[in-house]
Design an enzyme around this catalytic site. Structure first.
Site, PDB file in Angstrom:
ATOM      1  CE  LYS A 270     110.439   2.751  42.818  1.00  0.00           C
ATOM      2  NZ  LYS A 270     111.878   2.889  42.688  1.00  0.00           N
TER       3      LYS A 270
ATOM      4  CD  GLU B 152     107.392   0.551  58.430  1.00  0.00           C
ATOM      5  OE1 GLU B 152     107.108   0.020  57.322  1.00  0.00           O
ATOM      6  OE2 GLU B 152     108.524   0.520  58.916  1.00  0.00           O
TER       7      GLU B 152
ATOM      8  N   GLY C  81     112.996   5.881  45.483  1.00  0.00           N
ATOM      9  CA  GLY C  81     112.161   6.414  46.556  1.00  0.00           C
ATOM     10  C   GLY C  81     112.713   7.707  47.147  1.00  0.00           C
ATOM     11  NE  ARG C  82     118.776   6.182  48.286  1.00  0.00           N
ATOM     12  CZ  ARG C  82     118.503   4.915  48.043  1.00  0.00           C
ATOM     13  NH1 ARG C  82     117.360   4.398  48.446  1.00  0.00           N
ATOM     14  NH2 ARG C  82     119.354   4.150  47.384  1.00  0.00           N
TER      15      ARG C  82
ATOM     16  CD  GLU D 145     116.781   3.984  51.963  1.00  0.00           C
ATOM     17  OE1 GLU D 145     116.224   4.530  50.989  1.00  0.00           O
ATOM     18  OE2 GLU D 145     116.145   3.532  52.924  1.00  0.00           O
TER      19      GLU D 145
ATOM     20  CG  HIS E 262     123.248  27.863  72.383  1.00  0.00           C
ATOM     21  ND1 HIS E 262     123.889  28.712  73.242  1.00  0.00           N
ATOM     22  CD2 HIS E 262     122.943  28.595  71.282  1.00  0.00           C
ATOM     23  CE1 HIS E 262     123.933  29.925  72.703  1.00  0.00           C
ATOM     24  NE2 HIS E 262     123.369  29.878  71.510  1.00  0.00           N
TER      25      HIS E 262
ATOM     26  CE  LYS F 110     111.669  -2.360  54.349  1.00  0.00           C
ATOM     27  NZ  LYS F 110     111.388  -2.020  52.966  1.00  0.00           N
TER      28      LYS F 110
HETATM   29  O1  F6P Z   1     112.755   0.586  53.460  1.00  0.00           O
HETATM   30  C1  F6P Z   1     113.385   1.535  52.678  1.00  0.00           C
HETATM   31  C2  F6P Z   1     112.474   2.102  51.621  1.00  0.00           C
HETATM   32  O2  F6P Z   1     112.346   1.196  50.587  1.00  0.00           O
HETATM   33  C3  F6P Z   1     112.972   3.435  51.133  1.00  0.00           C
HETATM   34  O3  F6P Z   1     113.942   3.333  50.170  1.00  0.00           O
HETATM   35  C4  F6P Z   1     111.726   4.064  50.657  1.00  0.00           C
HETATM   36  O4  F6P Z   1     111.866   5.443  50.492  1.00  0.00           O
HETATM   37  C5  F6P Z   1     110.779   3.671  51.752  1.00  0.00           C
HETATM   38  O5  F6P Z   1     111.176   2.370  52.131  1.00  0.00           O
HETATM   39  C6  F6P Z   1     109.323   3.673  51.398  1.00  0.00           C
HETATM   40  O6  F6P Z   1     109.049   2.831  50.327  1.00  0.00           O
HETATM   41  P1  F6P Z   1     107.683   2.907  49.535  1.00  0.00           P
HETATM   42  O7  F6P Z   1     107.588   4.239  48.900  1.00  0.00           O
HETATM   43  O8  F6P Z   1     107.725   1.795  48.527  1.00  0.00           O
HETATM   44  O9  F6P Z   1     106.574   2.710  50.523  1.00  0.00           O
END
Ligand code: F6P
Length: 547
Positions: A205, A211, A266-267, A352, A383, A511
């Site tokens: 987003k 990452e 995002g979620r 979140e 189990h 972060k």
């Molecule tokens: O660090 C949390 C977050 O902002 C989430 O809310 C989001 O889904 C994820 O990182 C990834 O964010 P982006 O889509 O901006 O890379």
């Protein structure tokens, strides 16, 4: 507004809790042969049974009094009509607009967003058709056989969970997902891929997530080391984002960017361009069925009266256990292998969203908010951790999910699976009394002293709550329906707790600190700026990583 725990609706619930908490569900079922009919709802292909909860009709009435009292109805309307209910980020929350089925305008700051949604769906459809038909060719003229979604959090969990859930509908390129900063994940996936037939989808987003940019950069390097020409990137990299400039800076042609907007959290973004990997794998028609299923849940949420409204009931039952029974967790237990990532997906969705302790007014709350969400598919969980669910000292409300029709019929498998599914909620509810345990042991011919010694261990208190979701079949439509019900549950609970379910500031500190440590590690000196533990660990790492 009067504070939550001082409100008459809350106090009435507290009093009701005190007078009803000793009731046993066994007795409630014995006393009312209509209990299942009263406490279950059919919505399309989905049956929601909430009769195995520690509730009476009065509980539901009082819970819905609280819901009305806390302005859920008004806030629901504010969400659907583009109000800036994400107050800390001053944004609308409109994932519901992404799956709206008609052209009724939805305005965000005066702009109707429905045409934007339609344009994006059209762009996704054209692209999917091109790739799936083989018209879109890689740099050697071969069609795309594999797609790699590179994202994290909502830009990974949603498409990954949905792609996995709908595996049996995949008739396009094979989807793969890379999220972890640990290079192992990307390496293991690339090992089996051919750069000539692989399409990378960089999903972020913000297009600033460390990452994702790291993985995308490494994927691009891998690709270029084989393809050898920067020009070929355009055939093998596309982006899903709200950040055009970031996409361009990374070296992806904005033509190959599928846009979404800041009013999509995002979620909650799998319904947007973030769903592209799913759409490529199953085709756009099926992706649109998935959206339509979610829309059915939206209509239900918006129109059904609270007492017959599935997400409202899910939410208020959660409040009942979280805030009155003091339950800290909620298990999601899909009896369906395709849904094995469903708990992980809603772990982010719920935790979140509602893992907050500051109210929208900026003051600490004095009541419990979002529970810990966890779960594994059945029957595996039986189990592993079900022992605690049945006989532990903690009360864990559980959601059981299954489908009536298997997608892979095989001998007796489905009958065994579904029998366990029904048996678990029955056992959790009924339990086994000491007298029943003794009678069973006696019937096995055990000596009286063994009967007395063993019977307490074989006793189950029961009275352990569960909801059951029985879907006819796992289709794109029904998956969308189920997911949207959970989303609205989260919204309702956040409103009751007066927290903002749509920001995630709690992820920021870690972060920031990681960035500082990264610089320190690059400099290589002795760590001295942290607490003794962190300094000690960093220094030990520097030493241990040398050879
Ligand atoms: O660090 C949390 C977050 O902002 C989430 O809310 C989001 O889904 C994820 O990182 C990834 O964010 P982006 O889509 O901006 O890379």
């Amino acid at each position: 507004m009067i504070s939550l725990t001082r409100s008459p609706a809350w106090e009435a619930l507290l009093e009701h809790y005190r007078e009803s908490c000793d009731l046993h569900m066994r007795d409630l079922f014995n006393a009312d042969s209509e209990r299942f009919a009263k406490f279950s709802i059919q919505l399309g292909d989905l049956l929601f049974d909430y009769s195995k909860n520690r509730i009476t009709q009065k509980t539901v009435t009082l819970l819905m009094d609280l819901l009305r009292d806390r302005g859920v109805i008004e806030r629901r309307e504010a969400m659907f009509s583009g109000g800036h209910i994400n107050v800390t980020e001053d944004r609308a929350v409109l994932h519901v607009a992404l799956r709206q089925q008609d052209e009724t305008p939805v305005y965000v700051d005066g702009e109707n967003v429905i045409p934007l949604v339609r344009q994006m769906l059209k762009k996704m459809r054209d692209f999917c058709d091109h790739v799936r038909s083989g018209e879109w060719k890689g740099y050697t003229g071969q069609p795309i056989t594999d797609i790699v979604n590179i994202g994290i959090g909502g830009s990974d969990l949603g498409p990954q969970m949905v792609a996995q859930a709908l595996t049996s509908y995949v008739d396009g390129p094979r989807p793969h997902f890379v999220s972890n900063a640990d290079g192992t994940q990307l390496s293991e996936i690339l090992r089996n891929l051919d750069p000539r037939t692989t399409l990378f989808i960089v999903a972020s987003k913000t297009f600033t997530t460390q990452e994702t940019l790291l993985n995308a950069g490494s994927a691009k390097k891998w690709f270029l080391s084989r393809a050898g020409n920067e020009e070929f990137v355009a055939k093998h990299f596309v982006a899903l984002s709200t950040n055009r400039e970031g996409v361009q800076n990374f070296g992806i042609d904005p033509e190959n960017m599928f846009e979404f907007w800041d009013w999509v959290g995002g979620r909650y973004s799998v319904w947007s361009a973030i769903g592209l990997s799913v759409a490529l794998a199953i085709g756009m028609d099926r992706f649109e069925e998935f959206l339509a299923g979610a829309h059915e849940a939206d209509v239900h949420f918006r129109t059904a009266q609270p007492e017959r409204n599935i997400p409202m009931l899910m939410a208020m039952l959660g409040i009942w256990y979280n805030n009155f029974y003091g339950c800290g967790t909620q298990a999601i237990l899909p009896y369906n292998q395709y849904l094995s990532r469903f708990p992980a997906y809603f772990q982010q969705g719920d935790m979140e969203s509602n893992g907050k302790s500051i109210s929208v007014d900026g003051v600490p709350v004095n009541y419990g908010t979002g529970p810990i969400i966890w779960g594994e598919p059945g029957t595996n969980g039986q189990h592993a951790f079900f022992q605690l669910l049945h006989q532990g000292t903690k009360l864990v409300p559980c959601d059981f999910i299954a489908c009536a029709q298997p997608l892979n019929p095989m001998g007796k498998h489905h009958t065994v699976l579904i029998s366990n599914f029904f048996a678990q909620t029955e056992a959790l509810m009924r339990g086994r009394t000491l007298a029943e345990a003794k009678a069973e042991l006696e019937a096995q011919g055990l000596a009286p002293n063994r009967v007395s010694a063993l019977a307490p261990h074989k006793t189950f208190t029961g009275n352990r709550p569960s909801n059951t979701f029985l879907l006819k079949r796992l289709t794109p439509f029904n998956l969308g329906l189920l997911m949207a019900l959970y989303e609205h549950k989260i919204f309702v609970q956040g409103t009751i707790w007066n927290i903002n379910s749509f920001d995630q500031m709690g992820v920021e500190l870690g972060k920031q600190l990681a960035k500082n440590i990264q610089t320190e590690l690059a400099e290589g000196g002795r760590a001295t700026r942290h607490d003794a533990s962190t300094n000690g660990l960093i220094n030990a790492y520097q030493h241990m990583s040398r050879d």
